[in-house]
Design a protein around this motif. Structure first.
Motif, short mmCIF file in Angstrom:
data_model
loop_
_atom_site.label_atom_id
_atom_site.label_comp_id
_atom_site.label_asym_id
_atom_site.label_seq_id
_atom_site.Cartn_x
_atom_site.Cartn_y
_atom_site.Cartn_z
N LEU A 56 0.82 -1.22 0.00
CA LEU A 56 0.00 0.00 0.00
C LEU A 56 0.85 1.27 0.00
N ILE A 57 1.96 1.18 0.68
CA ILE A 57 2.81 2.38 0.79
C ILE A 57 3.48 2.64 -0.56
N ASN A 72 -7.43 9.02 -2.39
CA ASN A 72 -8.80 8.60 -2.12
C ASN A 72 -9.26 7.42 -2.96
N GLY A 73 -8.59 7.16 -4.09
CA GLY A 73 -8.99 6.06 -4.96
C GLY A 73 -8.56 4.69 -4.47
N VAL A 74 -7.77 4.69 -3.40
CA VAL A 74 -7.23 3.43 -2.86
C VAL A 74 -8.22 2.81 -1.87
N VAL A 75 -8.26 1.47 -1.81
CA VAL A 75 -8.99 0.83 -0.70
C VAL A 75 -7.92 0.36 0.29
N LEU A 76 -8.05 0.85 1.52
CA LEU A 76 -6.96 0.73 2.48
C LEU A 76 -7.26 -0.26 3.59
N SER A 77 -6.40 -1.26 3.71
CA SER A 77 -6.53 -2.22 4.80
C SER A 77 -5.65 -1.76 5.96
N PRO A 78 -6.25 -1.23 7.05
CA PRO A 78 -5.43 -0.78 8.17
C PRO A 78 -4.59 -1.92 8.74
N GLU A 79 -5.18 -3.11 8.74
CA GLU A 79 -4.49 -4.28 9.30
C GLU A 79 -3.18 -4.55 8.55
N ASN A 80 -3.27 -4.57 7.21
CA ASN A 80 -2.08 -4.85 6.42
C ASN A 80 -1.04 -3.73 6.59
N GLU A 85 3.32 -3.55 6.71
CA GLU A 85 4.17 -2.62 5.96
C GLU A 85 4.88 -1.59 6.82
N LEU A 86 4.12 -0.94 7.72
CA LEU A 86 4.74 0.13 8.50
C LEU A 86 5.88 -0.42 9.36
N LYS A 87 5.80 -1.71 9.69
CA LYS A 87 6.84 -2.33 10.53
C LYS A 87 8.21 -2.34 9.88
N GLN A 88 8.25 -2.20 8.53
CA GLN A 88 9.55 -2.22 7.83
C GLN A 88 10.31 -0.91 8.02
N PHE A 89 9.61 0.12 8.53
CA PHE A 89 10.23 1.45 8.60
C PHE A 89 10.17 1.97 10.04
N ASP A 100 -8.39 11.03 3.80
CA ASP A 100 -9.54 10.71 4.65
C ASP A 100 -10.71 10.19 3.81
N LYS A 101 -10.62 10.36 2.48
CA LYS A 101 -11.70 9.89 1.60
C LYS A 101 -11.42 8.49 1.04
N ALA A 102 -10.25 7.93 1.32
CA ALA A 102 -9.98 6.55 0.87
C ALA A 102 -10.94 5.61 1.60
N HIS A 103 -11.29 4.52 0.96
CA HIS A 103 -12.24 3.60 1.61
C HIS A 103 -11.51 2.54 2.41
N LEU A 104 -12.13 2.19 3.54
CA LEU A 104 -11.54 1.17 4.40
C LEU A 104 -11.81 -0.22 3.83
N LEU A 105 -10.78 -1.03 3.82
CA LEU A 105 -10.94 -2.44 3.49
C LEU A 105 -10.79 -3.18 4.81
N LEU A 106 -11.89 -3.77 5.27
CA LEU A 106 -11.93 -4.38 6.60
C LEU A 106 -11.90 -5.90 6.49
N PRO A 107 -11.60 -6.60 7.60
CA PRO A 107 -11.41 -8.06 7.51
C PRO A 107 -12.56 -8.78 6.81
N TYR A 108 -13.81 -8.30 6.98
CA TYR A 108 -14.91 -9.03 6.35
C TYR A 108 -14.89 -8.92 4.83
N HIS A 109 -14.25 -7.90 4.28
CA HIS A 109 -14.14 -7.82 2.81
C HIS A 109 -13.31 -8.97 2.27
N ALA A 110 -12.23 -9.29 2.97
CA ALA A 110 -11.39 -10.42 2.53
C ALA A 110 -12.16 -11.73 2.67
N GLN A 111 -12.94 -11.84 3.75
CA GLN A 111 -13.72 -13.08 3.92
C GLN A 111 -14.75 -13.24 2.81
N ILE A 112 -15.39 -12.13 2.42
CA ILE A 112 -16.38 -12.20 1.33
C ILE A 112 -15.69 -12.57 0.02
#
Ligand code: GDP
Ligand code: IMO
Ligand code: MG
Length: 418
Positions: A56-57, A72-80, A85-89, A100-112
């Protein structure tokens, strides 16, 4: 006159080597922005032998002076983002900004996503990360935006309402309704970790362009995976082409400057769907072995085949490419013969354009004498004549100049033509 933003886009089915070129170009840019897709993208960047995996980064993050924007066009998984990713830096505060307008990708999206793939008669072969369901929620106006993390209780309630509205469907897919307190804790954790990055990135980007900062727009995936212009339905769920950068960041077409299309010297595809030049024999196997064609995101083996100039010309026109960066030329080292698809055979006729459906299309090849080695070459004049002839044919067939040639994964092994 304000500065215009430069852009890089994938011309094939993704994994063309965009990360390496964005990293290379980030050395001369102040700002790097992602505009579409999510953590389905996987970019491997090698700097002085050290390997970085980014999803994502933006790939500009390895330039310590660059600002990175997730639009804003990105779907962002906070978990990932937080756990992987942030752990590498160390800290990217002040270096990374999330819309703030990017859409959240939440765990249930992956399950679906995974449940739908399991249930489909003909699977798409998605990355299973939840990209399609997250974009579907956005377009259906039931998605949740990054800005909503400001109020975890309210967001939790909206998510639970969504579960209640879709109870039957979600239960059929064996997706459990989250516990309210656990959900609030999770969203609060996302807020705590990401708050310092979240902002109005459209306004920020306009200000940066007004200050004449050099901005680079980083496409993800590839043109043949574009939701409108790719090999539908075997595509991703966003506009991956250059036009997507405007809506995905809040730019207008006049903000776009030089467009560089990234293409491998051959083709790969991961997941299902038509791939006219796929080679099922020894040649395809050799490309996969030498090119280490395994996905950065899912580890799946990539299907390999010859350069498809029909698809590449289509992609150059769709994106408005000023130049091509031709990647992984070294992977074709040592082939006695190399081939380029110059036309398709379709319903008994020869065509030189990409039809509505690529299923059943057969490639017509032109063959060339191979070359010994281009690995690590840094100057055009040192390339073997056979490799130069191959590049020239790609320029003629795509009607686009090849301005960059890559001869190894390393940042240094890149030929930039004036
Ligand atoms: P992206 O998704 O377009 O950024 O591409 P990926 O990173 O998924 O896949 C490209 C792979 O090719 C990565 O492992 C790169 O390190 C590697 N690569 C990039 N350029 C070259 C090159 O010129 N030669 C070789 N051998 N590998 C390259
Ligand atoms: P980068 O940015 C290669 C493919 C998947 C699948 C289809 C749909 O690294 O080039 P999705 O999970 O997006 O719904 O899957 O798109 N795909 C990619 N293939 N590189 C990518 O990104 C891809 N992102 C998605 O394999 O066929
Ligand atoms: Mg990739």
């Amino acid at each position: 006159m304000r500065n215009q933003a430069d852009m890089i886009v994938g011309l094939q089915w993704g994994d063309e080597g965009k990360g390496k070129i964005v990293d290379h170009m980030a050395q001369t840019h102040d700002v790097v922005c992602r505009f579409a897709g999510g953590h389905n993208a996987g970019h491997t960047i090698v700097v002085d032998g050290k390997v970085y995996a980014l999803h994502l980064i933006p790939s500009g993050v390895l330039n310590p002076d660059a600002i990175n924007i997730i639009g804003n066009g990105v779907v962002l998984s906070p978990e990932n983002l937080i756990d992987k990713e942030l752990k590498q830096f160390s800290s990217l505060k002040g270096k990374l900004f999330i819309s703030d307008k990017a859409h959240l990708l939440l765990p249930y999206h992956a399950q679906i996503d995974q449940a739908k793939e399991r249930l489909r008669k003909k699977a798409i072969g998605t990355t299973g990360k939840g990209i399609g369901p997250a974009y579907a929620d956005k377009i259906s106006r039931v998605g949740h935006r990054v800005g909503e993390l400001q109020n975890p209780e309210k967001l939790a309630q909206r998510i639970l309402n969504h579960f209640d509205d879709n109870k039957v469907l979600l239960e059929l897919m064996e997706i459990k309704r989250p516990q309210e307190d656990e959900l609030i804790d999770l969203l609060t954790h996302y807020k705590d970790e990401l708050d310092c990055y979240i902002t109005d990135t459209t306004k920020l980007l306009w200000e940066l362009l007004n200050e004449n900062k050099r901005v680079l727009l980083e496409g993800a995936q590839g043109t043949m995976l574009d939701i409108d212009h790719g090999t539908y339905p075997y595509v991703t769920s966003s506009n991956t082409i250059s036009a997507g950068a405007c809506s995905g960041l809040g730019l207008n077409p006049k903000d776009i400057g030089k467009v560089t299309g990234i293409a491998k010297a051959y083709c790969t595809r991961v997941g299902n769907g038509p791939f006219p030049t796929e080679d099922f024999g020894e040649d395809g196997k050799k490309m996969a072995d030498v090119g280490k064609e395994f996905g950065t995101t899912t580890g799946r083996a990539r299907r390999c085949g010859w350069f498809d100039a029909v698809a590449a010309r289509y992609a150059c026109r769709l994106n408005g490419c000023d130049q091509i960066a031709l990647m992984k030329l070294d992977v074709l080292d040592g082939f006695d013969e190399v081939k380029i698809c110059v036309k398709y055979e379709f319903e008994g006729e020869q065509i030189d354009y990409v039809p509505y459906d690529l299923e059943g299309v057969k490639p017509i090849y032109k063959s060339f004498k191979g070359w010994k080695s281009v690995k690590g070459i840094k100057e055009y004049d040192k390339l073997p004549d056979e490799a130069k002839a191959y590049i020239k044919t790609i320029e003629e067939l795509t009607q686009t100049r090849v301005g960059v040639i890559s001869t190894s994964p390393d940042r240094k092994d890149t030929i930039v033509l004036k």
